[in-house]
Write a protein that holds these residues in place. Sequence first.
Motif, short mmCIF file in Angstrom:
data_model
loop_
_atom_site.label_atom_id
_atom_site.label_comp_id
_atom_site.label_asym_id
_atom_site.label_seq_id
_atom_site.Cartn_x
_atom_site.Cartn_y
_atom_site.Cartn_z
N UNK A 319 1.86 60.13 3.73
CA UNK A 319 2.74 59.03 4.10
C UNK A 319 2.27 57.76 3.40
N UNK A 320 3.14 56.77 3.34
CA UNK A 320 2.85 55.55 2.58
C UNK A 320 2.66 54.33 3.48
N UNK A 321 3.27 54.35 4.66
CA UNK A 321 3.30 53.16 5.51
C UNK A 321 2.60 53.43 6.83
N UNK A 322 1.78 52.48 7.27
CA UNK A 322 1.06 52.62 8.54
C UNK A 322 1.92 52.08 9.69
N UNK A 323 2.06 52.83 10.78
CA UNK A 323 2.77 52.30 11.95
C UNK A 323 1.83 51.48 12.83
N UNK A 324 2.37 50.91 13.89
CA UNK A 324 1.53 50.20 14.87
C UNK A 324 0.75 51.22 15.69
N UNK A 325 -0.17 50.71 16.51
CA UNK A 325 -1.03 51.60 17.28
C UNK A 325 -0.24 52.42 18.29
N UNK A 326 0.67 51.76 19.03
CA UNK A 326 1.46 52.46 20.05
C UNK A 326 2.69 53.08 19.40
N UNK A 327 2.57 54.33 19.03
CA UNK A 327 3.63 55.00 18.28
C UNK A 327 4.83 55.32 19.17
N UNK A 328 4.59 55.86 20.36
CA UNK A 328 5.69 56.30 21.24
C UNK A 328 5.32 56.06 22.69
N UNK A 329 6.29 55.53 23.44
CA UNK A 329 6.11 55.33 24.88
C UNK A 329 7.34 55.90 25.60
N UNK A 460 8.84 71.65 2.22
CA UNK A 460 9.09 70.84 1.02
C UNK A 460 9.78 69.53 1.39
N UNK A 461 10.71 69.59 2.34
CA UNK A 461 11.40 68.38 2.81
C UNK A 461 10.40 67.42 3.46
N UNK A 462 9.48 67.97 4.27
CA UNK A 462 8.46 67.13 4.90
C UNK A 462 7.58 66.46 3.85
N UNK A 463 7.23 67.24 2.80
CA UNK A 463 6.36 66.70 1.76
C UNK A 463 7.01 65.52 1.04
N UNK A 464 8.32 65.58 0.82
CA UNK A 464 9.02 64.52 0.10
C UNK A 464 9.39 63.34 1.00
N UNK A 465 9.55 63.60 2.31
CA UNK A 465 9.99 62.52 3.21
C UNK A 465 8.87 61.55 3.57
N UNK A 466 7.60 62.00 3.45
CA UNK A 466 6.44 61.10 3.64
C UNK A 466 6.46 60.37 4.97
N UNK A 467 6.78 61.06 6.05
CA UNK A 467 6.76 60.43 7.36
C UNK A 467 5.36 60.19 7.86
N UNK A 468 5.17 59.07 8.58
CA UNK A 468 3.85 58.81 9.17
C UNK A 468 3.73 59.39 10.58
N UNK A 469 4.85 59.93 11.11
CA UNK A 469 4.84 60.67 12.37
C UNK A 469 5.59 61.99 12.13
N UNK A 470 4.91 63.10 12.34
CA UNK A 470 5.53 64.41 12.16
C UNK A 470 5.83 65.02 13.52
N UNK A 471 7.08 65.41 13.71
CA UNK A 471 7.49 66.16 14.89
C UNK A 471 7.84 67.57 14.41
N UNK A 472 7.15 68.56 14.93
CA UNK A 472 7.31 69.93 14.43
C UNK A 472 7.57 70.88 15.59
N UNK A 473 8.60 71.72 15.42
CA UNK A 473 9.00 72.67 16.46
C UNK A 473 8.77 74.09 15.95
N UNK A 474 7.73 74.74 16.46
CA UNK A 474 7.37 76.11 16.08
C UNK A 474 7.31 76.28 14.56
N UNK A 475 6.43 75.56 13.88
CA UNK A 475 6.40 75.60 12.41
C UNK A 475 5.88 76.92 11.84
N UNK A 476 5.20 77.76 12.63
CA UNK A 476 4.64 79.00 12.07
C UNK A 476 5.58 80.19 12.22
#
Length: 648
Positions: A319-329, A460-476
């Motif tokens: 990822x390229x950009x840093x989020x704030x400390x409190x990511x999700x509430x 591959x989509x995740x690799x190109x999207x460069x998100x600083x928060x990854x949400x993954x549902x049963x990736x294996x």
Amino acid sequence: MILSMEQVCKSFGASLILQDITVKIEDADKIGLVGINGAGKSTLLNIINGDLEYDAGVLSRSGDKTFGFLRQNSGLSEQGTIRSEMHAVFSHLHALEENLHTLEHQIAATGHDSPEYESLTARYHRLQTEFEAADGYLIDVKIATVLNGMGFGDTDTATPVAVLSGGEKTRLALCKLLLEAPDLLILDEPTNHLDFKTLSWLEEYLQGYRGALLVVSHDRYFLNKLCTQIWDVFDHQLIAYPGNYSAYIQLKDERYTRQMKEYELQQTEIADMKDFIARNIVRATTSNRAKSRQKALDRLEIVEKPKLPPKPAIIKLQYKKEPVKDVLHVQNLSLSVPEGDGRKTLFTGLDFDLLKGEKVALIGSNGIGKSSFLKAIQNLMPHDKGSIEWGRGVEISYFEQEELLLDSSKTALNELWDRFPREYEHTIRTVLGHVQITGENIYKKVGDLSGGERARIKFAILALSCGNVLLMDEPTNHLDLSTKESLDKALQEYTGTLLVVSHDRYLLNKFPTAIAEMHETGMRVYKGNYNSYLLQKEQEKSRDISAQDASPQEPPREPEKPGAATYYRTKKQRSEAVARKNRISALEKRIEELEVEIWDLENEITLPEIAADYVTLQEKCSLLEDRRTDLNIAMAQWSELLEETDSE
């Protein structure tokens, strides 16, 4: 011995599948069978079970041994019920029981002085002894134990097999096979569709299974916990490795490194010999030496260059950009889904916080709403009430399980390029190549790709999207073992924030900093990985049992002089505190000793001389497992004593 194979070969037409397979299965062996898709695992299982003829070699089966093979919906009658299918396993004992009842009536109708009386009673006692030896009186207990363990505890045993789902039929077929208890139990992906509770029960049951086990599974935790051997089918060959899955990964790498070194050394030796021959063969003074060297070269047994296993996928998550400390509430979240004419509530009053850099695994029983939770916090589905707040600078990348966000009509290349139109074609092709989508496959329609290939496109989509928060549902899901290993590494190296729903317990021991367990009335967060979560759950269970066993009332005491009771309790408390302190010190010393011993054993197992000695390696692996268990117990006791000290 149950079975042996020597130089067994199998081809389908011109396609060679298995070549010179030489292995054996002994009583009580626990074997995991692994290999890439198409390597020949299913072919080998069918040959072993006698369902498929082999072309050459020798296969010997012990005549008095029974084999059981779990196939999809195998061994079930669509006309039967759960009860009838389970009792069918014990048909011979039910027939024996009927004979006993018949003999009881005959004996009752025969006088003691009748010549038939003695022979009837003798036969009755003989059959009764046989019935008792076969645990005939425990049939219902055995059936209830297996059905409860495999998740059918709340299901009416009068339920017809025909109305069960495909996954339920497979689980029921496994129940039937476990009750049959064959000498060799062959299982093909038995952990599919099982939740954590059922998986744990099955592992414990199979660990105590008296027969041999041969299992194909992509569940690495299952293979790690259960297996004492791993058979690797690769390049038409089968290599047997001692130990569990983790030992196999290490030994396989060491074997390749050793073979490559032997090959390179011999190639250097051959080059030197050829050079000597070329320089000296025409010289009169050295011609004989050159000819002798040529003979030695001709006799040399050539070391074949080891074949590289298929290159694993390369998964890079940045990822390229840093989020704030409190990511999700998330506060007081309630969620329901349509069901029939109404709605089904998944959970209510759920609170959850996610901080920057945390790697949280989300677990819970099937149907509790884990996938729906991931969608709800992204506003991909509405929630009933509660608040969801994302921090500033958050950029989400989402790996969804159902593949609804993929366009099945697009090619693999266009699926990525349309999402990232500013990227060069070379960049898109490179990323697809990293996840093993190459050649003509990049022009295939997404809908025509395999489940594993579609999963790799999502990486591959995740690799190109460069998100600083990854949400993954049963990736294996749908991944082969090598791609799972690549994902393990990627998630461990990723420095962003992770929230992952997964049933892959091996993966859950690799990356999480916390395990969040969902239930109907909220969520409970446990610090650490999956093994740490299990330990904390055991500690909770132990405390609950201790609380239940504690007497609610103390017995009445004789009246004492003023101040006597206070003095007595204080003295007793001081004594208990001293004993507890001594116990804590002893446990800390024991923990330190166990950690050193575990470290030494882990290093010993990696030594080449130990790895080459199967018996010694097995002893070391067994001792290592025992010491790890001892350490977990000691840690639990130490933690409990500290809590008692803190509560004073």
